[in-house]
Design a protein around this motif. Structure first.
Motif, short mmCIF file in Angstrom:
data_model
loop_
_atom_site.label_atom_id
_atom_site.label_comp_id
_atom_site.label_asym_id
_atom_site.label_seq_id
_atom_site.Cartn_x
_atom_site.Cartn_y
_atom_site.Cartn_z
N UNK A 282 6.54 32.35 67.07
CA UNK A 282 7.25 33.41 67.79
C UNK A 282 6.29 34.30 68.57
N UNK A 283 4.99 34.22 68.25
CA UNK A 283 4.02 35.07 68.93
C UNK A 283 4.07 36.51 68.49
N UNK A 284 4.43 36.76 67.22
CA UNK A 284 4.60 38.13 66.73
C UNK A 284 3.63 38.45 65.62
N UNK B 231 -6.26 35.76 67.07
CA UNK B 231 -5.65 36.97 66.53
C UNK B 231 -6.70 38.07 66.56
N UNK B 232 -6.40 39.17 67.24
CA UNK B 232 -7.36 40.26 67.41
C UNK B 232 -6.85 41.48 66.65
N UNK B 233 -7.70 42.06 65.81
CA UNK B 233 -7.35 43.26 65.05
C UNK B 233 -8.51 44.25 65.14
N UNK B 234 -8.17 45.52 64.94
CA UNK B 234 -9.22 46.52 64.84
C UNK B 234 -9.53 47.28 66.10
N UNK C 45 -2.83 41.79 67.91
CA UNK C 45 -2.24 41.03 69.01
C UNK C 45 -2.79 39.60 69.02
N UNK C 46 -2.03 38.74 69.64
CA UNK C 46 -2.43 37.36 69.87
C UNK C 46 -2.85 37.20 71.32
N UNK D 234 -9.30 31.51 66.31
CA UNK D 234 -10.15 32.55 65.73
C UNK D 234 -9.33 33.75 65.29
N UNK D 235 -9.85 34.44 64.28
CA UNK D 235 -9.41 35.79 63.92
C UNK D 235 -10.58 36.71 64.23
N UNK D 236 -10.35 37.73 65.04
CA UNK D 236 -11.41 38.57 65.59
C UNK D 236 -11.20 40.00 65.10
N UNK D 237 -12.20 40.53 64.39
CA UNK D 237 -12.09 41.87 63.80
C UNK D 237 -13.12 42.79 64.44
#
Length: 587
Positions: free
Chosen positions: A13-15, A121-124, A129-130, A194-197
């Protein structure tokens, strides 16, 4: 800040949305392994495809993430594509701390679904957000990390993208890996590159400052702390060789002479240490033609002795190749060893170039390369296609590392009952038992059950494996109480978490028939002067030991938790296909 939520990401779903974790779950499962297991048990239907969009992949933290001494960890929790069983795999470095800082009130990230194109996935740095990551398709773990120079990155390399069943999730540009069991293949199947923090690590709370200083000093003075400071996990190869349980040449022989790949060779080859400014400096940093790498204990075991290599530079180079490709060094080494013993390749043991070329083929899994495709699914899958299942031992389709269980019957029990397959991290009674003649059934069962339960707690807190030794007496209760984190009795938590994972695996068809060892361990180890020389696994003694283990856990003779035991541990007793009481996203 108390961690009470999770970030749920639906790639289809991109959420990305936050939801509150029920307080009862936090009390009963804490975080990490325990909480991840509860979500997996509740949300995954039996028989779900590990590479399908319905599989859940958790990047799990604990209630004390960022506050404990030692190196921070996160737990990758999912259903394994290698074994079909529950998987929890751990990784350290800077990524767990920065993920904890980026999601300060969260116990982890739960990822479901699959994107149409590669995503990050970007956080911080604002709302989670994707983002598109298509330009990183095919990039190795170092190249992917370099694309986000101001962040900490957990990513897959080519092996994850090609869904190799033992692909890793790499962080710190390949220096650290959630390695065993194929969490990277699950991540790759979801098109999550990737998950990017971006956020900085959290500060140690004032309430824990004194405890942090006290336990840091205690760890530095502890034998485990001294051992880690001296050589990190590379010390384990010297131990295995000394006691005669270090397999060589694809489990065909036992290695005793390891001068070229042991701790002294590593120290001589090193250009520095991983964290030179810390009290515990971490692994040796070694230069290779591809850059620098930090070989862990498994590399000289499975890529060194296991492949007949006696040159640390060659071992480091092979390890660097695995790290950049994003593939587990234990299974990769065993896969190459199987191919040599089965006569499916033209090179032999000791050939660095041949081993590296085959590992590259496996990781990249080109169409039409039948051998690489088979080996990409693990040794059991290759043996099923080509024959030769007697060459490299597995438990629940996970290749054993380098402690031969013939040296200690307790280690045989630990391997057979390990919840994610042939794993030496759940319990390691061999470290004591190999030197003893007085261990009986009760002592072996006590050692294995006690270690499994204790580590289930520590991995639910997600602590450093080694610094966690200083928490062994109360399993971290003092820390949780100081921070005001509600929790059940922690020894009961450990029993509950271990039994919950058994329920998950039982629902997938695992029972006593899976708690077995390969028949080759009935043959004795070579004679010699080492403590384990001449020993073998006695089949009848092992079955009696397994009976005693099941009885101690309150499981029936098939190894299935009884309804009464589940009720006593506040666990589900109806084993539903899919529960409907999971928490929903916060408004």
């Amino acid at each position: 800040m108390t961690r009470t939520r999770v970030l749920r990401v639906d790639l289809s779903a991109g959420t990305a949305a936050f939801e509150t974790v029920p307080e009862a779950w936090r009390r009963r499962y804490l975080g990490g392994k325990g909480l991840g297991a509860r979500y997996l048990y509740d949300e995954l239907s039996p028989g779900a495809d590990p590479r399908g969009p319905e599989n859940l992949l958790g990047f799990m933290l604990g209630p004390l993430s960022g506050a404990l001494p030692g190196e921070s960890r996160y737990a990758a929790v999912t259903k394994s594509p290698l074994t079909g069983a529950f998987l929890d795999s751990y990784s350290g470095g800077t990524f767990p701390d920065r993920l904890a800082g980026s999601l300060p009130d969260c116990l982890g990230v739960l990822v479901t679904g699959a994107a149409d194109e590669q995503r990050a996935l970007v956080v911080g740095d604002g709302e989670p957000r994707l983002e598109p990551a298509g330009d990183l398709a095919g990039a190795d773990t170092v190249e992917t990390a370099e694309a986000y120079p101001d962040a900490a990155v957990a990513c897959v390399g080519p092996a994850g993208e090609r869904e190799v069943a033992y692909a890793t999730i790499a962080s710190d540009a390949g220096d650290h890996h959630a390695g065993r069991g194929g969490a990277g293949a699950v991540m790759g199947s979801k098109n999550l590159k990737a998950v990017v923090a971006y956020a900085d690590p959290p500060e140690v709370p004032d309430e824990l400052a004194d405890l942090h200083a006290e336990y840091s000093d205690a760890f530095a003075a502890d034998d485990t702390g001294k051992w880690q400071t001296a050589g990190e996990t590379l010390e384990s190869i010297d131990f295995a060789a000394e006691v005669g349980v270090l397999p060589a040449n694809g489990w065909r022989d036992t290695a005793n002479e390891i001068d070229g790949i042991g701790i002294e060779a590593a120290a001589e080859a090193a250009v520095g240490r991983e964290h030179p400014d810390d009290d515990v400096p971490g692994g040796f940093r070694v230069e290779t033609d591809d850059g620098e790498t930090v070989p862990r204990g498994a590399a000289p075991m499975t890529l060194g002795a296991g492949l007949g290599m006696d040159d640390f530079d060659a071992v480091a180079a092979l390890g660097e190749a695995c790290d950049r490709l994003g593939v587990d060094v234990i299974t990769a080494g065993n896969a190459v060893a199987w191919a040599v013993r089965a006569g499916e390749v033209e090179f032999g043991f000791g050939d660095e170039d041949g081993a590296r070329e085959l590992i590259e083929r496996i990781a990249r899994r080109a169409d039409g390369d039948d051998l690489a495709d088979a080996l990409a699914e693990g040794v059991d899958a290759a043996a099923e296609r080509y024959g030769g299942d007697e060459y490299v031992p597995t438990v629940k389709s996970m290749e054993l590392p380098a402690y031969d269980p013939r040296g200690a019957l307790g280690m045989a029990l630990a391997y057979a009952t390990a919840d994610r397959g042939g794993c030496h991290r759940r319990a390691r009674p061999i470290e004591e038992e190999v030197f003893r003649e007085d261990w009986d059934t009760a002592r072996r069962v006590e050692a294995v059950v006690g270690a499994q339960n204790a580590r289930a707690v520590l991995w639910s807190l997600v602590v450093d494996d080694f610094a966690g030794e200083t928490l062994w007496d109360d399993l971290g209760a003092e820390w949780l109480d100081a921070l005001g984190v509600p929790h059940d009795d922690l020894r009961r938590v450990g029993d509950r978490v271990w039994t919950l994972v058994r329920l998950f695996n039982a629902r997938e068809g695992f029972d006593r028939e899976a708690d077995t060892l390969p028949p080759q361990f009935a043959e004795p180890l070579p004679a010699g002067e080492a403590p384990a020389a001449g020993r073998a696994v006695d089949g009848e003694a092992f079955e009696r030991l397994l009976d005693a283990y099941y009885a101690a856990r309150g499981w029936d003779d098939r190894g299935l938790p009884t309804t009464e035991r589940c009720g006593a541990l506040d666990l589900p007793t109806d084993a539903p296909d899919r529960r409907t009481d999971r928490p929903r996203a916060d408004d």
